[in-house]
Design a protein around this motif. Structure first.
Motif, PDB file in Angstrom:
ATOM      1  N   GLU A 111      21.148  25.394 -28.174  1.00  0.00           N
ATOM      2  CA  GLU A 111      20.824  26.570 -27.709  1.00  0.00           C
ATOM      3  C   GLU A 111      21.286  27.733 -28.941  1.00  0.00           C
ATOM      4  N   LEU A 112      22.456  27.444 -29.448  1.00  0.00           N
ATOM      5  CA  LEU A 112      23.015  28.222 -30.122  1.00  0.00           C
ATOM      6  C   LEU A 112      22.122  28.199 -31.596  1.00  0.00           C
ATOM      7  N   HIS A 113      21.586  27.348 -31.954  1.00  0.00           N
ATOM      8  CA  HIS A 113      20.665  27.421 -33.158  1.00  0.00           C
ATOM      9  C   HIS A 113      19.466  28.201 -32.833  1.00  0.00           C
ATOM     10  N   GLU A 128      25.823  27.848 -42.923  1.00  0.00           N
ATOM     11  CA  GLU A 128      26.870  27.868 -41.976  1.00  0.00           C
ATOM     12  C   GLU A 128      26.863  26.898 -41.055  1.00  0.00           C
ATOM     13  N   PHE A 129      25.391  26.443 -40.796  1.00  0.00           N
ATOM     14  CA  PHE A 129      25.151  25.217 -39.730  1.00  0.00           C
ATOM     15  C   PHE A 129      25.605  23.839 -40.353  1.00  0.00           C
ATOM     16  N   LEU A 144      13.139  16.851 -28.382  1.00  0.00           N
ATOM     17  CA  LEU A 144      13.400  16.106 -29.625  1.00  0.00           C
ATOM     18  C   LEU A 144      12.882  17.064 -30.845  1.00  0.00           C
ATOM     19  N   GLU A 145      11.954  17.964 -30.477  1.00  0.00           N
ATOM     20  CA  GLU A 145      11.448  18.929 -31.690  1.00  0.00           C
ATOM     21  C   GLU A 145      12.545  19.816 -32.066  1.00  0.00           C
ATOM     22  N   LYS A 146      13.124  20.291 -31.009  1.00  0.00           N
ATOM     23  CA  LYS A 146      14.288  21.250 -31.190  1.00  0.00           C
ATOM     24  C   LYS A 146      15.346  20.638 -31.875  1.00  0.00           C
ATOM     25  N   ASP A 190      17.211  21.191 -40.703  1.00  0.00           N
ATOM     26  CA  ASP A 190      17.382  22.115 -41.655  1.00  0.00           C
ATOM     27  C   ASP A 190      18.853  21.965 -41.754  1.00  0.00           C
ATOM     28  N   PHE A 191      20.010  21.527 -41.186  1.00  0.00           N
ATOM     29  CA  PHE A 191      21.403  21.548 -41.426  1.00  0.00           C
ATOM     30  C   PHE A 191      22.014  20.366 -41.872  1.00  0.00           C
TER      31      PHE A 191
END
Length: 92
Positions: A12-14, A38-39, A81-83, A90-91
């Motif tokens: 959710e934060l991402h 940052e992540f 799962l996609e999220k 990415d991180f």
């Protein structure tokens, strides 16, 4: 399972900050880079004796095995799962 709440909150934060980058900063690559860096720092930190990456992997494993702590539809599982994939690729 406490780690599932943690992972959902991280996703959710991402999503929240990615929306800021996309909407408020016109999807500028400099802001994407800053968010990514940052992540990365966050994911390299330990949480309760495990890395954030391990918790994400365990979370995905649980979703794939049994649909998470609550029974999720196939579409909901795919969306989650996609999220997670977007977040971890990415991180991590």
């Amino acid at each position: 399972m406490c780690f599932q709440v943690f992972v959902r909150k991280v996703i959710e934060l991402h999503d929240k900050y990615l929306a800021y980058v996309n909407d408020c900063f016109s999807n500028h690559t400099l802001f994407h880079k800053a968010l990514k860096e940052e992540f990365e720092v966050f994911f390299n930190k330990g949480v309760a004796g495990s890395s954030s990456t391990e918790l994400l992997a365990t979370y995905c494993d649980n979703i794939l095995k049994k649909g998470g702590s609550q029974k999720m539809s196939d579409e909901a599982v795919e969306d989650m799962l996609e999220k997670e994939k977007t977040c971890s690729v990415d991180f991590v």
